[in-house]
Design an enzyme around this catalytic site. Structure first.
Site, PDB file in Angstrom:
ATOM      1  N   GLY A 133      -8.053  -2.953   1.769  1.00 23.64           N
ATOM      2  CA  GLY A 133      -7.755  -4.384   1.671  1.00 23.64           C
ATOM      3  C   GLY A 133      -7.654  -5.013   3.054  1.00 23.64           C
ATOM      4  O   GLY A 133      -7.180  -4.380   3.999  1.00 23.64           O
ATOM      5  N   VAL A 172      -5.648 -10.144  -2.058  1.00 24.26           N
ATOM      6  CA  VAL A 172      -5.305 -10.739  -3.358  1.00 24.26           C
ATOM      7  C   VAL A 172      -3.913 -11.354  -3.219  1.00 24.26           C
ATOM      8  O   VAL A 172      -3.000 -10.728  -2.677  1.00 24.26           O
ATOM      9  CB  VAL A 172      -5.333  -9.676  -4.479  1.00 24.26           C
ATOM     10  CG1 VAL A 172      -4.925 -10.287  -5.813  1.00 24.26           C
ATOM     11  CG2 VAL A 172      -6.729  -9.052  -4.573  1.00 24.26           C
ATOM     12  N   HIS A 181      -0.929  -2.409  -7.441  1.00 23.04           N
ATOM     13  CA  HIS A 181      -0.865  -3.806  -7.884  1.00 23.04           C
ATOM     14  C   HIS A 181      -2.283  -4.362  -7.944  1.00 23.04           C
ATOM     15  O   HIS A 181      -3.252  -3.641  -7.675  1.00 23.04           O
ATOM     16  CB  HIS A 181       0.049  -4.623  -6.958  1.00 23.04           C
ATOM     17  CG  HIS A 181      -0.279  -4.470  -5.497  1.00 23.04           C
ATOM     18  ND1 HIS A 181      -1.476  -4.898  -4.952  1.00 23.04           N
ATOM     19  CD2 HIS A 181       0.407  -3.919  -4.471  1.00 23.04           C
ATOM     20  CE1 HIS A 181      -1.496  -4.628  -3.661  1.00 23.04           C
ATOM     21  NE2 HIS A 181      -0.359  -4.011  -3.337  1.00 23.04           N
ATOM     22  N   GLU A 182      -2.380  -5.653  -8.262  1.00 25.11           N
ATOM     23  CA  GLU A 182      -3.711  -6.267  -8.432  1.00 25.11           C
ATOM     24  C   GLU A 182      -4.597  -6.122  -7.196  1.00 25.11           C
ATOM     25  O   GLU A 182      -5.818  -6.101  -7.301  1.00 25.11           O
ATOM     26  CB  GLU A 182      -3.573  -7.767  -8.765  1.00 25.11           C
ATOM     27  CG  GLU A 182      -3.063  -8.048 -10.158  1.00 25.11           C
ATOM     28  CD  GLU A 182      -4.004  -7.550 -11.256  1.00 25.11           C
ATOM     29  OE1 GLU A 182      -5.224  -7.621 -11.077  1.00 25.11           O
ATOM     30  OE2 GLU A 182      -3.492  -7.053 -12.281  1.00 25.11           O
ATOM     31  N   GLY A 183      -3.972  -6.057  -6.010  1.00 23.14           N
ATOM     32  CA  GLY A 183      -4.763  -5.876  -4.789  1.00 23.14           C
ATOM     33  C   GLY A 183      -5.534  -4.559  -4.850  1.00 23.14           C
ATOM     34  O   GLY A 183      -6.744  -4.512  -4.595  1.00 23.14           O
ATOM     35  N   HIS A 184      -4.831  -3.479  -5.228  1.00 22.18           N
ATOM     36  CA  HIS A 184      -5.510  -2.178  -5.355  1.00 22.18           C
ATOM     37  C   HIS A 184      -6.586  -2.251  -6.447  1.00 22.18           C
ATOM     38  O   HIS A 184      -7.671  -1.704  -6.290  1.00 22.18           O
ATOM     39  CB  HIS A 184      -4.507  -1.085  -5.757  1.00 22.18           C
ATOM     40  CG  HIS A 184      -3.427  -0.839  -4.745  1.00 22.18           C
ATOM     41  ND1 HIS A 184      -2.109  -1.132  -4.978  1.00 22.18           N
ATOM     42  CD2 HIS A 184      -3.484  -0.322  -3.493  1.00 22.18           C
ATOM     43  CE1 HIS A 184      -1.381  -0.794  -3.923  1.00 22.18           C
ATOM     44  NE2 HIS A 184      -2.190  -0.308  -3.001  1.00 22.18           N
ATOM     45  N   GLN A 236      -5.539  -2.309  10.372  1.00 20.09           N
ATOM     46  CA  GLN A 236      -5.819  -0.961   9.856  1.00 20.09           C
ATOM     47  C   GLN A 236      -7.301  -0.823   9.507  1.00 20.09           C
ATOM     48  O   GLN A 236      -7.951   0.172   9.837  1.00 20.09           O
ATOM     49  CB  GLN A 236      -4.949  -0.701   8.617  1.00 20.09           C
ATOM     50  CG  GLN A 236      -5.367   0.522   7.818  1.00 20.09           C
ATOM     51  CD  GLN A 236      -4.442   0.812   6.654  1.00 20.09           C
ATOM     52  OE1 GLN A 236      -3.396   1.413   6.832  1.00 20.09           O
ATOM     53  NE2 GLN A 236      -4.810   0.389   5.446  1.00 20.09           N
TER      54      GLN A 236
HETATM   55  O1  PAF Z   1      -3.068   1.057   3.290  1.00 16.22           O
HETATM   56  C1  PAF Z   1      -2.503   2.067   2.821  1.00 16.22           C
HETATM   57  O2  PAF Z   1      -2.037   2.066   1.654  1.00 16.22           O
HETATM   58  C2  PAF Z   1      -2.360   3.319   3.664  1.00 16.22           C
HETATM   59  O3  PAF Z   1      -2.160   3.013   4.998  1.00 16.22           O
HETATM   60  C3  PAF Z   1      -3.542   4.296   3.494  1.00 16.22           C
HETATM   61  C4  PAF Z   1      -4.834   3.686   3.983  1.00 16.22           C
HETATM   62  C5  PAF Z   1      -3.671   4.696   2.026  1.00 16.22           C
HETATM   63  C6  PAF Z   1      -3.280   5.561   4.316  1.00 16.22           C
HETATM   64  O4  PAF Z   1      -2.115   6.208   3.922  1.00 16.22           O
END
Ligand code: PAF
Length: 277
Positions: A144, A173, A31-34, A150
């Site tokens: 993000g 986002v 999505h837009e965040g990625h 994380q």
């Molecule tokens: O944030 C995520 O999408 C996942 O936790 C990651 C960092 C890709 C690890 O699988």
């Protein structure tokens, strides 16, 4: 755009490229965040690699690994249109062969907040992210801030293990109502979306709520507000030190505070966070 499916293909590709390499690790359903992470990588690096792998090690047996949205073909089309250099989309056997028995565990910061409700989660994340770093050897990696804890855990792992990757956190986002974009928003009905959109508005009030009482009172007041706004369960509302998520006991000039929340709408668990203004 190259689509790499095996470690041999990835290694051959890695030998071929030169310059700074940026990695955007994802589980797909982009999505837009990625896309914002990818754009940041484009501006910092010569080559951008996006990984797509739904990592079973970070899901508990009762969680949504099986139903997690998978749309590799659509994701690759999006990435190709953006001019991403390569996608690393390994199979399960490539990442976790039958004789796989190693994990990477960060202590302390992983045992609080998300870690106390999802005890398996961070070890699964640090293991896969460490593997991605070893496989791809990026100079920089982009995460993000929506998964704020994380991000902090991965930064700690990189510091503790002297991994030569700059871990870069990018702003959340949000949609036009402020709902943080997430692949899991796809699970929500229209009615649930309108409740979910209240989440960010409620945590935005934390600064004002804190003026009226202690940290603990502010956390409880925000939790009550979430429950009366239609959320069905609240795992936590926490005001923490933004650097390491340790507890804070009030406003202090030299400490930045982060407000972090995990709440349910029926079976769907949403997380969000923001800096206390
Ligand atoms: O944030 C995520 O999408 C996942 O936790 C990651 C960092 C890709 C690890 O699988």
């Amino acid at each position: 755009m190259e689509i790499l499916r095996t470690l041999d293909e990835l290694r051959a590709y890695r030998h071929k490229i030169s310059g700074y390499v940026g990695l955007v690790p994802t589980m797909g359903a982009l999505h837009e965040g990625h896309l914002s992470l990818i754009k940041k990588s484009f501006s910092d690096n010569d080559v951008t690699i996006v990984s797509i792998f739904v990592n079973p090690a970070q899901f508990a047996p009762h969680e949504d690994f099986d139903s997690y949205p998978r749309q590799l073909e659509e994701d690759c089309k999006k990435l190709d249109r953006l001019n991403v250099d390569a996608v690393w989309a390994p199979s399960m056997a490539e990442i976790y062969p039958k004789d796989f028995h190693t994990s990477v565990k960060v202590s302390g910061i992983t045992e609080i907040l998300e870690g106390s409700f999802r005890p398996h989660f961070f070890e699964g994340v640090t293991t896969i992210v460490n593997k991605l770093f070893m496989q791809i050897q990026p100079d920089r990696a982009y995460f993000g801030e929506k998964d704020y804890q994380q991000l902090k855990v991965i930064q700690k792992m990189v510091r503790d293990l002297n991994i030569a990757v700059d871990v870069i956190g990018c702003p959340i986002v949000r949609d036009d109502q402020g709902l943080a974009l997430s692949s899991r928003n796809a699970y929500l009905s229209d009615e649930q979306i309108s409740i979910a959109q209240r989440l960010n508005k409620i945590i935005k009030q934390a600064g004002d709520v804190l003026k009226a009482g202690s940290i603990k009172q502010a956390e409880l007041a925000l939790k009550d507000e979430l429950m009366s706004s239609g959320f069905t369960k609240v795992d936590y509302v926490a005001l923490r030190n933004a650097y390491d998520l340790s507890e804070v006991y009030g406003l202090q000039d030299d400490i930045e505070i982060r407000v972090l929340v995990a709440a349910y709408l029926g079976p769907v668990r949403l997380i969000d966070n923001m800096a206390l203004n």
